[in-house]
Scaffold this motif. Sequence first.
Motif, PDB file in Angstrom:
ATOM      1  N   HIS A   1       0.849  -1.191   0.000  1.00 58.01           N
ATOM      2  CA  HIS A   1       0.000   0.000   0.000  1.00 58.01           C
ATOM      3  C   HIS A   1       0.884   1.241   0.000  1.00 58.01           C
ATOM      4  O   HIS A   1       1.014   1.946   0.971  1.00 58.01           O
ATOM      5  N   THR A   2       1.512   1.449  -1.144  1.00 59.53           N
ATOM      6  CA  THR A   2       2.398   2.596  -1.301  1.00 59.53           C
ATOM      7  C   THR A   2       1.762   3.616  -2.239  1.00 59.53           C
ATOM      8  O   THR A   2       0.855   3.300  -3.004  1.00 59.53           O
ATOM      9  N   HIS A   3       2.275   4.830  -2.152  1.00 54.82           N
ATOM     10  CA  HIS A   3       1.802   5.923  -2.993  1.00 54.82           C
ATOM     11  C   HIS A   3       3.009   6.588  -3.641  1.00 54.82           C
ATOM     12  O   HIS A   3       4.127   6.533  -3.115  1.00 54.82           O
ATOM     13  N   ASP A   4       2.792   7.233  -4.758  1.00 59.28           N
ATOM     14  CA  ASP A   4       3.888   7.840  -5.513  1.00 59.28           C
ATOM     15  C   ASP A   4       4.687   8.862  -4.708  1.00 59.28           C
ATOM     16  O   ASP A   4       5.876   9.011  -4.910  1.00 59.28           O
ATOM     17  N   ASP A   5       4.032   9.573  -3.790  1.00 57.42           N
ATOM     18  CA  ASP A   5       4.743  10.636  -3.082  1.00 57.42           C
ATOM     19  C   ASP A   5       5.197  10.219  -1.679  1.00 57.42           C
ATOM     20  O   ASP A   5       5.551  11.061  -0.863  1.00 57.42           O
ATOM     21  N   ASP A   6       5.247   8.921  -1.377  1.00 56.24           N
ATOM     22  CA  ASP A   6       5.617   8.448  -0.039  1.00 56.24           C
ATOM     23  C   ASP A   6       6.953   9.002   0.447  1.00 56.24           C
ATOM     24  O   ASP A   6       7.115   9.288   1.635  1.00 56.24           O
ATOM     25  N   ALA A   7       7.935   9.153  -0.416  1.00 52.56           N
ATOM     26  CA  ALA A   7       9.270   9.610  -0.011  1.00 52.56           C
ATOM     27  C   ALA A   7       9.395  11.140   0.023  1.00 52.56           C
ATOM     28  O   ALA A   7      10.409  11.659   0.488  1.00 52.56           O
ATOM     29  N   ARG A   8       8.359  11.833  -0.410  1.00 51.84           N
ATOM     30  CA  ARG A   8       8.397  13.294  -0.451  1.00 51.84           C
ATOM     31  C   ARG A   8       8.597  13.866   0.953  1.00 51.84           C
ATOM     32  O   ARG A   8       7.959  13.449   1.908  1.00 51.84           O
ATOM     33  N   LEU A   9       9.494  14.842   1.062  1.00 50.65           N
ATOM     34  CA  LEU A   9       9.701  15.509   2.341  1.00 50.65           C
ATOM     35  C   LEU A   9       8.530  16.450   2.623  1.00 50.65           C
ATOM     36  O   LEU A   9       8.075  17.176   1.743  1.00 50.65           O
ATOM     37  N   LEU A  10       8.045  16.410   3.851  1.00 48.88           N
ATOM     38  CA  LEU A  10       6.928  17.247   4.271  1.00 48.88           C
ATOM     39  C   LEU A  10       7.392  18.675   4.541  1.00 48.88           C
ATOM     40  O   LEU A  10       8.551  18.907   4.888  1.00 48.88           O
ATOM     41  N   ASP A  11       6.475  19.602   4.432  1.00 41.87           N
ATOM     42  CA  ASP A  11       6.731  20.989   4.789  1.00 41.87           C
ATOM     43  C   ASP A  11       6.262  21.195   6.229  1.00 41.87           C
ATOM     44  O   ASP A  11       5.062  21.183   6.503  1.00 41.87           O
ATOM     45  N   PRO A  12       7.184  21.371   7.182  1.00 44.85           N
ATOM     46  CA  PRO A  12       6.787  21.511   8.580  1.00 44.85           C
ATOM     47  C   PRO A  12       5.854  22.692   8.848  1.00 44.85           C
ATOM     48  O   PRO A  12       5.109  22.685   9.825  1.00 44.85           O
ATOM     49  N   ALA A  13       5.888  23.688   7.986  1.00 50.54           N
ATOM     50  CA  ALA A  13       5.030  24.856   8.184  1.00 50.54           C
ATOM     51  C   ALA A  13       3.569  24.572   7.857  1.00 50.54           C
ATOM     52  O   ALA A  13       2.673  25.254   8.374  1.00 50.54           O
ATOM     53  N   THR A  14       3.318  23.559   7.014  1.00 43.75           N
ATOM     54  CA  THR A  14       1.942  23.322   6.565  1.00 43.75           C
ATOM     55  C   THR A  14       1.464  21.881   6.720  1.00 43.75           C
ATOM     56  O   THR A  14       0.276  21.614   6.530  1.00 43.75           O
ATOM     57  N   GLU A  15       2.365  20.952   7.048  1.00 45.85           N
ATOM     58  CA  GLU A  15       1.984  19.542   7.122  1.00 45.85           C
ATOM     59  C   GLU A  15       2.433  18.940   8.452  1.00 45.85           C
ATOM     60  O   GLU A  15       3.464  19.325   9.003  1.00 45.85           O
ATOM     61  N   PRO A  16       1.679  17.953   8.952  1.00 48.90           N
ATOM     62  CA  PRO A  16       2.081  17.306  10.197  1.00 48.90           C
ATOM     63  C   PRO A  16       3.138  16.229   9.960  1.00 48.90           C
ATOM     64  O   PRO A  16       3.149  15.570   8.919  1.00 48.90           O
ATOM     65  N   ALA A  17       4.017  16.067  10.943  1.00 47.99           N
ATOM     66  CA  ALA A  17       4.951  14.939  10.930  1.00 47.99           C
ATOM     67  C   ALA A  17       4.148  13.656  11.122  1.00 47.99           C
ATOM     68  O   ALA A  17       3.047  13.666  11.685  1.00 47.99           O
ATOM     69  N   ARG A  18       4.696  12.551  10.654  1.00 45.50           N
ATOM     70  CA  ARG A  18       4.015  11.261  10.754  1.00 45.50           C
ATOM     71  C   ARG A  18       4.589  10.463  11.924  1.00 45.50           C
ATOM     72  O   ARG A  18       5.799  10.359  12.065  1.00 45.50           O
ATOM     73  N   VAL A  19       3.735   9.874  12.743  1.00 48.11           N
ATOM     74  CA  VAL A  19       4.151   8.873  13.722  1.00 48.11           C
ATOM     75  C   VAL A  19       4.068   7.546  12.993  1.00 48.11           C
ATOM     76  O   VAL A  19       3.061   7.247  12.348  1.00 48.11           O
ATOM     77  N   ARG A  20       5.132   6.737  13.092  1.00 47.24           N
ATOM     78  CA  ARG A  20       5.196   5.551  12.245  1.00 47.24           C
ATOM     79  C   ARG A  20       5.645   4.310  13.011  1.00 47.24           C
ATOM     80  O   ARG A  20       6.499   4.378  13.890  1.00 47.24           O
ATOM     81  N   ALA A  21       5.078   3.192  12.626  1.00 48.63           N
ATOM     82  CA  ALA A  21       5.554   1.848  12.970  1.00 48.63           C
ATOM     83  C   ALA A  21       5.821   1.650  14.455  1.00 48.63           C
ATOM     84  O   ALA A  21       6.899   1.252  14.859  1.00 48.63           O
ATOM     85  N   MET A  22       4.794   1.893  15.268  1.00 43.25           N
ATOM     86  CA  MET A  22       4.889   1.719  16.714  1.00 43.25           C
ATOM     87  C   MET A  22       4.499   0.286  17.079  1.00 43.25           C
ATOM     88  O   MET A  22       3.387  -0.146  16.777  1.00 43.25           O
TER      89      MET A  22
END
Length: 176
Positions: free
Chosen positions: A81-102
């Motif tokens: 379940h991957t998407h084309d933009d998975d590796a894209r760096l987020l913009d901290p000013a407008t996007e939330p960081a992801r919590v992953r693989a807990m």
Amino acid sequence: MLRTATAEDIPATEELMRASVLGLFPDFHDPAETGAAARFITDLDRDLVADGTYYVIEEQGELVACGGWSRRAKLHTGTGHTHDDDARLLDPATEPARVRAMFVRPDRTRRGLARQILAAAESAAQAEGFAELVLMATRPGVPLYRALGFVVVEETSFATPNGVRLECTVMHKPIG
């Protein structure tokens, strides 16, 4: 001991992830869902380790918990379940960081290990300018995330490569 994961930790981390799913999912998911999760959501995203945003907790030389955050667009772990933009760096000013693989080893739950990892992730994301966290929780994680101040954004699901649907909850939390 909480520390940043290394490439050498990947095999033990994936073993921990599978053990966590097999031990905790049966209380929330049927056998087909548990089996699909153990097969398809327990492959660690190597970018998390390479980015230095993934943590492990060791007790007496054994990994007992793992998890982290990401500055990349991918919201969840696993294969199929991957998407084309998975590796894209987020913009901290407008996007939330992801919590992953807990994941926590089943015999070490309810000891504050996931809380430790989430506190480290939140602090690191805040240091990079992020103001929010978002995650996609499986059913076993929802009570923990609610207790830590995350709120439900939406209920969703995804199909694993073998066609089994896993219900998940997208959750959000402001940092700070």
